[in-house]
Scaffold this active site. Structure first.
Site, mmCIF file in Angstrom:
data_model
loop_
_atom_site.group_PDB
_atom_site.id
_atom_site.type_symbol
_atom_site.label_atom_id
_atom_site.label_comp_id
_atom_site.label_asym_id
_atom_site.label_seq_id
_atom_site.Cartn_x
_atom_site.Cartn_y
_atom_site.Cartn_z
ATOM 1 N N HIS A 1 28.912 9.656 7.243
ATOM 2 C CA HIS A 1 28.648 10.383 6.009
ATOM 3 C C HIS A 1 27.222 10.933 5.966
ATOM 4 O O HIS A 1 26.587 10.938 4.913
ATOM 5 C CB HIS A 1 28.921 9.473 4.808
ATOM 6 C CG HIS A 1 30.325 8.972 4.766
ATOM 7 N ND1 HIS A 1 31.396 9.748 4.392
ATOM 8 C CD2 HIS A 1 30.844 7.756 5.094
ATOM 9 C CE1 HIS A 1 32.506 9.052 4.468
ATOM 10 N NE2 HIS A 1 32.201 7.832 4.892
ATOM 11 N N GLU B 1 17.006 -5.250 8.620
ATOM 12 C CA GLU B 1 15.862 -6.055 9.055
ATOM 13 C C GLU B 1 15.434 -5.670 10.466
ATOM 14 O O GLU B 1 14.234 -5.596 10.769
ATOM 15 C CB GLU B 1 16.208 -7.542 8.971
ATOM 16 C CG GLU B 1 15.120 -8.483 9.448
ATOM 17 C CD GLU B 1 13.825 -8.411 8.656
ATOM 18 O OE1 GLU B 1 12.838 -8.995 9.117
ATOM 19 O OE2 GLU B 1 13.790 -7.760 7.588
ATOM 20 N N TRP C 1 -8.286 -5.215 3.485
ATOM 21 C CA TRP C 1 -7.195 -4.251 3.523
ATOM 22 C C TRP C 1 -7.510 -3.236 2.444
ATOM 23 O O TRP C 1 -7.503 -3.547 1.259
ATOM 24 C CB TRP C 1 -5.857 -4.933 3.263
ATOM 25 C CG TRP C 1 -4.665 -4.042 3.425
ATOM 26 C CD1 TRP C 1 -3.986 -3.774 4.579
ATOM 27 C CD2 TRP C 1 -4.009 -3.292 2.390
ATOM 28 N NE1 TRP C 1 -2.948 -2.919 4.326
ATOM 29 C CE2 TRP C 1 -2.929 -2.594 2.994
ATOM 30 C CE3 TRP C 1 -4.213 -3.131 1.021
ATOM 31 C CZ2 TRP C 1 -2.078 -1.772 2.283
ATOM 32 C CZ3 TRP C 1 -3.364 -2.304 0.297
ATOM 33 C CH2 TRP C 1 -2.311 -1.641 0.930
ATOM 34 N N LYS D 1 -0.262 -9.022 5.470
ATOM 35 C CA LYS D 1 0.792 -10.022 5.374
ATOM 36 C C LYS D 1 1.249 -10.264 3.940
ATOM 37 O O LYS D 1 2.434 -10.245 3.647
ATOM 38 C CB LYS D 1 0.285 -11.339 5.988
ATOM 39 C CG LYS D 1 1.317 -12.449 6.013
ATOM 40 C CD LYS D 1 2.465 -12.115 6.937
ATOM 41 C CE LYS D 1 3.415 -13.272 7.086
ATOM 42 N NZ LYS D 1 4.596 -12.883 7.871
ATOM 43 N N ARG E 1 -4.249 -10.879 6.778
ATOM 44 C CA ARG E 1 -4.231 -10.383 5.398
ATOM 45 C C ARG E 1 -4.969 -9.055 5.256
ATOM 46 O O ARG E 1 -4.966 -8.461 4.176
ATOM 47 C CB ARG E 1 -4.875 -11.415 4.471
ATOM 48 C CG ARG E 1 -4.112 -12.722 4.388
ATOM 49 C CD ARG E 1 -4.834 -13.695 3.478
ATOM 50 N NE ARG E 1 -4.802 -13.251 2.087
ATOM 51 C CZ ARG E 1 -3.947 -13.689 1.188
ATOM 52 N NH1 ARG E 1 -3.042 -14.579 1.507
ATOM 53 N NH2 ARG E 1 -3.985 -13.245 -0.052
ATOM 54 N N CYS F 1 -6.474 -8.968 0.916
ATOM 55 C CA CYS F 1 -7.629 -9.238 1.769
ATOM 56 C C CYS F 1 -7.797 -10.742 1.968
ATOM 57 O O CYS F 1 -7.189 -11.545 1.275
ATOM 58 C CB CYS F 1 -8.883 -8.658 1.142
ATOM 59 S SG CYS F 1 -8.720 -6.941 0.615
ATOM 60 N N LYS G 1 11.676 -4.283 11.465
ATOM 61 C CA LYS G 1 10.813 -4.891 12.477
ATOM 62 C C LYS G 1 10.334 -3.848 13.480
ATOM 63 O O LYS G 1 9.160 -3.828 13.864
ATOM 64 C CB LYS G 1 11.564 -6.019 13.217
ATOM 65 C CG LYS G 1 11.861 -7.242 12.373
ATOM 66 C CD LYS G 1 10.647 -8.108 12.101
ATOM 67 C CE LYS G 1 9.943 -7.793 10.808
ATOM 68 N NZ LYS G 1 10.623 -8.074 9.568
ATOM 69 N N GLU H 1 7.775 -1.475 11.832
ATOM 70 C CA GLU H 1 6.525 -2.150 11.461
ATOM 71 C C GLU H 1 5.566 -2.264 12.636
ATOM 72 O O GLU H 1 4.358 -2.058 12.479
ATOM 73 C CB GLU H 1 6.818 -3.559 10.934
ATOM 74 C CG GLU H 1 7.295 -3.620 9.507
ATOM 75 C CD GLU H 1 7.546 -5.040 9.061
ATOM 76 O OE1 GLU H 1 7.213 -5.362 7.908
ATOM 77 O OE2 GLU H 1 8.081 -5.850 9.844
ATOM 78 N N ASN I 1 -10.502 -9.617 -3.805
ATOM 79 C CA ASN I 1 -9.136 -9.274 -3.448
ATOM 80 C C ASN I 1 -8.445 -8.866 -4.732
ATOM 81 O O ASN I 1 -8.470 -9.608 -5.713
ATOM 82 C CB ASN I 1 -8.435 -10.483 -2.819
ATOM 83 C CG ASN I 1 -7.044 -10.163 -2.327
ATOM 84 O OD1 ASN I 1 -6.625 -9.011 -2.305
ATOM 85 N ND2 ASN I 1 -6.301 -11.185 -1.938
ATOM 86 N N GLY I 2 -7.809 -7.685 -4.759
ATOM 87 C CA GLY I 2 -7.154 -7.202 -5.961
ATOM 88 C C GLY I 2 -7.589 -5.786 -6.272
ATOM 89 O O GLY I 2 -8.140 -5.083 -5.419
#
Length: 613
Positions: free
Chosen positions: A509, A486, A74, A608, A27, A2, A490, A493, A103-104
């Site tokens: 396979h 990657e 968040w 983030k 965040r 957050c 992207k 996301e 935050n946490g």
């Protein structure tokens, strides 16, 4: 994860707090709120939704105080609702004495909640944070100084926290506390700030003091003091933010992600500045704090990272093994920290984190240190926890990255890992001429990325073919396998299209069962030793009528003949191709998400900096 901003000074606090939240909205953006002390009472404004919703609420119900705390969330405990939004207020009925943002995660919140409810404290929401507000209120009932009260509350809390607190009886004070979740003090003239990221502080002052675990801070307009829970008074170290405040402005770009993709030529320049040594055909990474003898003694390298940083570490694995003939293992930090991985005394452990605060990566660092291994950090944020706790390391110098989907930080990490591979190679068997060729190649990267960026209109046209896809495969061989991973990350996301990355040959396979006319495949296929084999794999997909997008060298007619779209990059030595090949994949994800109308800089459910487990 957050965002926290606090302010005390002579100015009206609300505009400063809201502007800070806007800078920290990457965040977390489920809900937002502020609390301030006005005429001896707490004024709280909070609401589910983005910071813009809070701004409208403040327009209708303004707060004029000159101190306060604020938060953008968040969610961890409880859904995104008005009542679960921070700040949370503590006190018995009719007496709201304290407000807290957090935050946490407070792991023992349930047992504390039962204890407080038995004493008559009423809870309104489902968050773990509300117990902190009521614990503070209970201590304040005894007439204690707020900082002393907070120091008595903290030992009750199990888990992690970055806390900011205001109390009704001390309108000029803001308190903060840190354990496992970052907080930084902004040191101004006649004002002080508190934030979970220096991005929020930069417009007001370049002077900052990073809190360390176990520390508590009291801010007033004219001064601040820091105390440790166990060791008492602390003399703060004042650092300076090394980037300009306008580095986090959009600067005319439609989104931060697009801005940061386009900044990558400068990103690589900054990552390499002063580190390439042409006269030695090598790289110099002084921050490692290890002698050449210690590095030569190493017999294994372990990288621990999460997400995009994990993909960058995979690129590093290929390069170090190729250039230095040194075995490399890449571990998910979340797994490494909890399993008994065998590490001998000739193993180097690197942790990679853009923020330097990633909880799982920090846990991996501490586990390696506990076992006595040289532990090195590759991070972007100066003064971050990983930067402080690692035995040595390398800064990325990428500047602030605001887009939740990382782009330029990945390129900075890959650039630094290429320098590390060169450095380790030259300490072993890599010849001067081979090293000098890599130095030349790295110096050419910024201009070559610039060339790759010019193909954006071609990428945008290809993006239209993916907007209706439900699933996309990304495929690459050798060093391009992590680039494919990657690219898939992207896309998923920010566009919410399911995407998976595989080594190209692994398609046969299992994943080939997914190929049909509705399932596109994206091949990372620059020229190289395995190019012919990749072309054969593309033919296998074509035989099953699968649409094909390829990233390849401009003018590769053979690749063009078997692809529906080719996203061109300049021809370049294989060692630097990952830095070029990732650019069109970033742009592809961006334009697919844009065409779908997605919220590119604030994708759903993501934040983030992941500072909780």
């Amino acid at each position: 994860m957050c965002g926290i901003v606090g302010y005390t000074g002579s100015k009206e606090a609300a505009p400063i707090l809201v502007a800070g939240l806007r800078r920290l909205e990457y965040r977390g953006y489920d809900s937002a709120g502020i609390a301030a002390v006005e005429d001896g009472s707490l004024e709280v404004r909070k609401q589910a939704g983005r910071v813009s919703v809070l701004e409208e609420l403040l327009r209708l119900r303004p707060v004029k105080a000159s101190n306060g705390i604020s938060h953008t969330r968040w969610a961890t405990h409880g859904p995104a609702t008005d009542v679960n939004a921070h700040p949370h207020v503590g006190g018995r009925a009719g007496r709201r004495s304290t407000a807290v943002v957090h935050n946490g995660v407070i792991e023992n919140h349930a047992s504390i909640r039962r204890e407080l409810e038995a004493e008559g404290f009423a809870f309104l929401g489902q968050t773990d944070t509300e117990v902190v507000a009521h614990l503070m209120a209970r201590e304040l009932e005894r007439g204690d100084d707020p900082m002393d009260a907070l120091l008595r509350v903290l030992p009750r809390l199990e888990g992690t926290y970055g806390l900011a607190v205001v109390t009704a009886d001390r309108p000029g004070e803001v308190l903060g506390a840190r354990l496992g979740s970052p907080l930084v003090v902004g040191v101004g003239e006649g004002e002080h700030l508190l934030a979970s990221d220096p991005v929020a502080i930069a417009p007001h002052t370049a002077n900052v003091a990073y809190l360390q675990d176990g520390e508590v801070v009291r801010l007033t307009a004219d001064d601040f003091e820091i105390r440790h829970r166990e060791r008492g008074s602390v003399t703060p170290r004042i650092d300076r933010i090394d980037w300009k405040p306008d580095a986090v402005e959009l600067g005319g770009h439609a989104h931060y992600m697009l801005k940061e993709i386009r900044e990558q030529p400068d990103t690589v320049i900054n990552a390499c500045r002063g580190r390439l040594v042409r006269s030695e055909g090598s790289a110099r990474l002084g921050g490692l704090n290890l002698t050449a003898r210690q590095l030569r003694r190493a017999r294994r390298v372990v990288f621990a990272a999460c997400g995009t940083s994990w993909h960058a570490a995979l690129v590093g694995e290929y390069l170090i093994e190729r250039l230095a003939h040194l075995p490399v293992e890449v571990e998910y930090a979340s797994e490494f920290r909890y399993r008994n991985a065998p590490l001998d005394d000739r193993t180097l452990v690197f942790v990679l984190s853009q923020s330097g605060e990633t909880a799982d990566t920090l846990g991996a660092l501490r586990e390696a240190k506990r076992r006595g291994h040289p532990t090195l950090g590759i991070v972007n944020t100066v003064g971050s926890t990983i930067a402080r706790e690692a035995d040595g390391g390398v800064y990325l110098h990428a500047g602030p990255e605001v887009g939740v989907a990382s782009t330029k930080a990945f390129s900075a990490q890959v650039a630094v890992l290429t320098l590390l591979a060169l450095h380790l190679g030259r300490l072993r068997q890599l010849s001067f001429s081979e090293g000098a060729a890599i130095v030349d190649a790295m110096e050419s990267v910024p201009a070559l990325i610039g060339e790759a960026l010019k193909a954006e209109p071609i990428v945008e046209a290809a993006a239209e073919s993916l907007t209706k896809a439900r699933s996309v495969l990304f495929l690459g061989r050798d060093v391009h396998y992590p680039v494919a991973l990657e690219g898939a990350l992207k896309l998923k996301e920010i566009s919410y299209i399911h995407a998976e990355g595989y080594p190209t040959a692994e398609m046969k396979h299992g994943p080939i069962a997914l190929i049909d006319p509705e399932t596109p495949s994206v091949f990372v296929a620059p020229r190289g030793p395995l190019h012919a084999k990749t072309l054969s794999n593309i033919e296998e997909v074509r035989a099953r009528r699968g649409p094909i997008i390829s990233v390849g060298v401009a003018g590769d007619d053979e690749l063009a003949s078997v692809s529906d779209h080719v996203l061109p990059i300049p021809d370049a030595p294989e060692v630097i191709q990952p830095l070029l090949a990732v650019v069109p994949l970033q742009l592809l994800a961006y334009h697919v998400a844009r065409l779908k109308g997605c919220d590119i800089d604030k994708p759903r459910n993501l934040a983030k900096s992941v500072t909780v487990e």
